[in-house]
Design an enzyme around this catalytic site. Structure first.
Site, PDB file in Angstrom:
ATOM      1  N   GLY A  46       0.831  -1.199   0.000  1.00 47.05           N
ATOM      2  CA  GLY A  46       0.000   0.000   0.000  1.00 47.05           C
ATOM      3  C   GLY A  46       0.857   1.236   0.000  1.00 47.05           C
ATOM      4  O   GLY A  46       2.025   1.200   0.413  1.00 47.05           O
ATOM      5  N   GLN A  51       3.036  10.008   1.075  1.00 48.98           N
ATOM      6  CA  GLN A  51       4.319   9.297   1.094  1.00 48.98           C
ATOM      7  C   GLN A  51       5.160   9.572  -0.149  1.00 48.98           C
ATOM      8  O   GLN A  51       6.345   9.260  -0.179  1.00 48.98           O
ATOM      9  CB  GLN A  51       4.089   7.777   1.215  1.00 48.98           C
ATOM     10  CG  GLN A  51       3.510   7.357   2.551  1.00 48.98           C
ATOM     11  CD  GLN A  51       3.362   5.852   2.641  1.00 48.98           C
ATOM     12  OE1 GLN A  51       2.377   5.293   2.187  1.00 48.98           O
ATOM     13  NE2 GLN A  51       4.353   5.182   3.206  1.00 48.98           N
ATOM     14  N   LEU A  98       6.608   1.908   4.616  1.00 48.41           N
ATOM     15  CA  LEU A  98       7.684   2.276   3.689  1.00 48.41           C
ATOM     16  C   LEU A  98       8.330   3.605   4.079  1.00 48.41           C
ATOM     17  O   LEU A  98       9.468   3.868   3.713  1.00 48.41           O
ATOM     18  CB  LEU A  98       7.146   2.350   2.253  1.00 48.41           C
ATOM     19  CG  LEU A  98       6.671   1.027   1.650  1.00 48.41           C
ATOM     20  CD1 LEU A  98       6.006   1.261   0.303  1.00 48.41           C
ATOM     21  CD2 LEU A  98       7.824   0.046   1.497  1.00 48.41           C
ATOM     22  N   HIS A 139      -4.243   1.501   7.881  1.00 43.64           N
ATOM     23  CA  HIS A 139      -2.906   2.101   7.891  1.00 43.64           C
ATOM     24  C   HIS A 139      -2.821   3.224   6.846  1.00 43.64           C
ATOM     25  O   HIS A 139      -2.344   4.327   7.142  1.00 43.64           O
ATOM     26  CB  HIS A 139      -1.875   0.996   7.596  1.00 43.64           C
ATOM     27  CG  HIS A 139      -0.459   1.457   7.529  1.00 43.64           C
ATOM     28  ND1 HIS A 139       0.495   1.084   8.444  1.00 43.64           N
ATOM     29  CD2 HIS A 139       0.184   2.267   6.645  1.00 43.64           C
ATOM     30  CE1 HIS A 139       1.646   1.661   8.121  1.00 43.64           C
ATOM     31  NE2 HIS A 139       1.486   2.371   7.019  1.00 43.64           N
ATOM     32  N   GLU A 140      -3.304   2.953   5.630  1.00 45.10           N
ATOM     33  CA  GLU A 140      -3.207   3.957   4.558  1.00 45.10           C
ATOM     34  C   GLU A 140      -4.090   5.171   4.847  1.00 45.10           C
ATOM     35  O   GLU A 140      -3.693   6.307   4.586  1.00 45.10           O
ATOM     36  CB  GLU A 140      -3.597   3.351   3.205  1.00 45.10           C
ATOM     37  CG  GLU A 140      -2.697   2.216   2.721  1.00 45.10           C
ATOM     38  CD  GLU A 140      -1.218   2.528   2.793  1.00 45.10           C
ATOM     39  OE1 GLU A 140      -0.843   3.712   2.642  1.00 45.10           O
ATOM     40  OE2 GLU A 140      -0.428   1.604   3.032  1.00 45.10           O
ATOM     41  N   HIS A 143      -2.533   7.608   7.108  1.00 43.70           N
ATOM     42  CA  HIS A 143      -1.572   8.490   6.434  1.00 43.70           C
ATOM     43  C   HIS A 143      -2.255   9.766   5.938  1.00 43.70           C
ATOM     44  O   HIS A 143      -1.651  10.841   5.940  1.00 43.70           O
ATOM     45  CB  HIS A 143      -0.949   7.781   5.221  1.00 43.70           C
ATOM     46  CG  HIS A 143       0.264   6.965   5.539  1.00 43.70           C
ATOM     47  ND1 HIS A 143       1.415   7.509   6.064  1.00 43.70           N
ATOM     48  CD2 HIS A 143       0.527   5.643   5.372  1.00 43.70           C
ATOM     49  CE1 HIS A 143       2.319   6.545   6.215  1.00 43.70           C
ATOM     50  NE2 HIS A 143       1.808   5.410   5.817  1.00 43.70           N
TER      51      HIS A 143
HETATM   52 ZN    ZN Z   1       2.756   3.604   5.883  1.00 43.39          ZN
END
Ligand code: ZN
Length: 175
Positions: A46, A51, A98, A139-140, A143
Protein backbone atom coordinates in the site's frame (compact mmCIF):
# COMPACT_ATOMS: atom_id res chain seq x y z
CA UNK A 1 5.01 5.66 -15.31
CA UNK A 2 7.66 6.91 -12.94
CA UNK A 3 8.87 5.55 -9.64
CA UNK A 4 8.70 8.47 -7.23
CA UNK A 5 10.84 8.95 -4.17
CA UNK A 6 9.21 7.78 -0.94
CA UNK A 7 9.51 10.36 1.80
CA UNK A 8 10.46 9.08 5.20
CA UNK A 9 9.68 10.02 8.79
CA UNK A 10 10.08 12.75 10.12
CA UNK A 11 9.20 14.60 6.89
CA UNK A 12 6.53 17.25 7.73
CA UNK A 13 4.26 16.17 4.85
CA UNK A 14 3.67 12.86 6.65
CA UNK A 15 2.10 14.84 9.50
CA UNK A 16 -0.23 17.03 7.44
CA UNK A 17 -3.88 16.28 6.76
CA UNK A 18 -4.34 15.54 3.07
CA UNK A 19 -6.71 17.62 0.91
CA UNK A 20 -9.70 16.21 -0.94
CA UNK A 21 -9.23 15.32 -4.59
CA UNK A 22 -11.49 17.59 -6.65
CA UNK A 23 -10.41 16.81 -10.20
CA UNK A 24 -10.11 13.41 -11.86
CA UNK A 25 -8.18 14.73 -14.87
CA UNK A 26 -4.91 13.61 -16.47
CA UNK A 27 -2.79 15.01 -13.66
CA UNK A 28 -4.49 12.74 -11.12
CA UNK A 29 -4.21 9.76 -13.48
CA UNK A 30 -0.44 10.30 -13.75
CA UNK A 31 -0.08 10.52 -9.97
CA UNK A 32 -2.06 7.28 -9.54
CA UNK A 33 0.01 5.42 -12.17
CA UNK A 34 3.22 6.63 -10.55
CA UNK A 35 1.99 5.58 -7.10
CA UNK A 36 1.18 2.07 -8.35
CA UNK A 37 4.64 1.83 -9.94
CA UNK A 38 6.30 3.15 -6.78
CA UNK A 39 4.37 0.72 -4.53
CA UNK A 40 5.29 -2.26 -6.73
CA UNK A 41 8.91 -1.26 -6.99
CA UNK A 42 9.35 -0.78 -3.21
CA UNK A 43 7.76 -3.39 -2.96
CA UNK A 44 4.87 -2.70 -0.62
CA UNK A 45 1.21 -3.59 -0.31
CA UNK A 46 0.00 0.00 0.00
CA UNK A 47 1.02 3.60 -0.53
CA UNK A 48 -0.66 6.88 0.39
CA UNK A 49 -0.11 10.07 -1.64
CA UNK A 50 1.62 12.00 1.20
CA UNK A 51 4.32 9.30 1.09
CA UNK A 52 5.30 10.55 -2.36
CA UNK A 53 5.04 14.19 -1.26
CA UNK A 54 1.51 14.78 -2.58
CA UNK A 55 -0.96 16.14 0.02
CA UNK A 56 -4.08 14.52 -1.51
CA UNK A 57 -6.62 12.05 -0.12
CA UNK A 58 -5.48 9.22 -2.32
CA UNK A 59 -4.08 5.75 -1.68
CA UNK A 60 -3.27 2.60 -3.64
CA UNK A 61 -3.32 -0.91 -2.20
CA UNK A 62 -2.36 -4.19 -3.80
CA UNK A 63 -2.83 -7.29 -1.77
CA UNK A 64 -3.72 -10.95 -2.21
CA UNK A 65 -4.86 -13.28 0.54
CA UNK A 66 -1.95 -15.52 1.55
CA UNK A 67 -4.07 -18.66 1.71
CA UNK A 68 -5.02 -18.38 -1.92
CA UNK A 69 -1.95 -18.25 -4.10
CA UNK A 70 -3.98 -18.97 -7.22
CA UNK A 71 -5.66 -15.60 -7.07
CA UNK A 72 -3.43 -12.70 -8.13
CA UNK A 73 -3.22 -9.74 -5.75
CA UNK A 74 -6.02 -7.25 -6.22
CA UNK A 75 -5.33 -3.58 -6.89
CA UNK A 76 -7.40 -0.90 -5.18
CA UNK A 77 -7.27 2.81 -5.95
CA UNK A 78 -8.96 4.84 -3.24
CA UNK A 79 -9.81 8.49 -3.83
CA UNK A 80 -11.21 10.52 -0.92
CA UNK A 81 -11.69 7.34 1.11
CA UNK A 82 -13.53 7.23 4.43
CA UNK A 83 -14.02 4.39 6.86
CA UNK A 84 -17.76 4.21 7.43
CA UNK A 85 -17.80 1.12 9.66
CA UNK A 86 -15.29 -0.50 11.97
CA UNK A 87 -15.82 -3.75 13.82
CA UNK A 88 -15.65 -3.74 17.60
CA UNK A 89 -13.54 -6.83 17.28
CA UNK A 90 -9.87 -5.93 17.05
CA UNK A 91 -6.58 -7.70 16.58
CA UNK A 92 -2.99 -6.82 17.37
CA UNK A 93 -0.47 -7.57 14.61
CA UNK A 94 2.94 -6.43 13.52
CA UNK A 95 3.13 -3.92 10.69
CA UNK A 96 5.70 -1.74 9.01
CA UNK A 97 5.70 1.33 6.78
CA UNK A 98 7.68 2.28 3.69
CA UNK A 99 8.14 5.73 5.24
CA UNK A 100 9.64 4.25 8.43
CA UNK A 101 12.20 1.81 7.05
CA UNK A 102 13.84 -0.60 9.45
CA UNK A 103 11.09 -0.47 12.10
CA UNK A 104 7.98 -2.49 12.80
CA UNK A 105 5.39 -2.29 15.54
CA UNK A 106 2.44 -4.07 17.11
CA UNK A 107 -0.72 -2.18 16.28
CA UNK A 108 -4.31 -2.90 17.26
CA UNK A 109 -6.73 -2.57 14.34
CA UNK A 110 -10.36 -3.43 13.69
CA UNK A 111 -10.78 -6.84 12.08
CA UNK A 112 -13.45 -5.70 9.64
CA UNK A 113 -14.14 -2.34 8.09
CA UNK A 114 -16.15 -0.71 5.34
CA UNK A 115 -14.47 1.93 3.19
CA UNK A 116 -16.35 4.33 0.95
CA UNK A 117 -14.78 6.60 -1.61
CA UNK A 118 -14.23 6.95 -5.33
CA UNK A 119 -12.26 5.02 -7.92
CA UNK A 120 -9.77 6.70 -10.26
CA UNK A 121 -12.56 7.70 -12.66
CA UNK A 122 -14.58 9.36 -9.91
CA UNK A 123 -17.19 6.62 -9.54
CA UNK A 124 -18.35 5.83 -6.01
CA UNK A 125 -16.97 2.63 -4.50
CA UNK A 126 -17.66 0.71 -1.31
CA UNK A 127 -15.35 -2.02 -0.05
CA UNK A 128 -15.85 -4.44 2.81
CA UNK A 129 -12.47 -5.64 4.01
CA UNK A 130 -11.28 -7.97 6.72
CA UNK A 131 -8.04 -9.22 8.21
CA UNK A 132 -4.85 -7.95 6.57
CA UNK A 133 -6.70 -6.04 3.89
CA UNK A 134 -8.68 -4.19 6.56
CA UNK A 135 -5.40 -3.49 8.38
CA UNK A 136 -3.75 -2.12 5.24
CA UNK A 137 -6.71 0.19 4.55
CA UNK A 138 -6.66 1.49 8.13
CA UNK A 139 -2.91 2.10 7.89
CA UNK A 140 -3.21 3.96 4.56
CA UNK A 141 -6.18 6.05 5.66
CA UNK A 142 -4.23 7.06 8.77
CA UNK A 143 -1.57 8.49 6.43
CA UNK A 144 -4.21 10.80 4.94
CA UNK A 145 -4.81 12.22 8.43
CA UNK A 146 -1.12 12.67 9.17
CA UNK A 147 -1.07 9.64 11.47
CA UNK A 148 1.69 7.01 11.43
CA UNK A 149 1.60 3.48 12.86
CA UNK A 150 4.20 4.43 15.47
CA UNK A 151 1.57 6.79 16.97
CA UNK A 152 -0.63 3.94 18.14
CA UNK A 153 1.76 1.04 18.24
CA UNK A 154 1.90 -0.80 21.53
CA UNK A 155 5.52 -1.59 20.85
CA UNK A 156 7.96 -0.51 18.13
CA UNK A 157 11.26 -2.22 17.41
CA UNK A 158 14.06 -2.19 14.90
CA UNK A 159 14.44 -4.96 12.37
CA UNK A 160 17.62 -5.78 10.52
CA UNK A 161 15.81 -6.55 7.34
CA UNK A 162 13.07 -4.18 6.28
CA UNK A 163 9.83 -6.20 6.24
CA UNK A 164 8.89 -4.95 2.78
CA UNK A 165 11.85 -6.84 1.36
CA UNK A 166 9.81 -9.97 1.89
CA UNK A 167 7.33 -11.00 -0.77
CA UNK A 168 3.95 -9.39 -0.12
CA UNK A 169 2.40 -12.79 0.57
CA UNK A 170 4.94 -13.69 3.19
CA UNK A 171 5.91 -12.36 6.56
CA UNK A 172 4.69 -8.90 7.40
CA UNK A 173 2.91 -6.85 4.80
CA UNK A 174 4.44 -3.39 4.83
CA UNK A 175 2.41 -0.38 3.88
ZN1 ZN B 1 2.76 3.60 5.88
Amino acid sequence: MTVREIVTHPAPILRRKARKVTSFGPELQTIIDDMIETMRSAPGVGLAAPQVDIPLKLAVVEYGEDEDEETPPRLYVLVNPEITRKSEEKEVSTEGCLSIPGFVGDVERSLEITVKGYNRRGRPIKINAQGWLARIFQHELDHLEGVLFIDHAEKVWKVDEAPYQAAPNQAIPAD
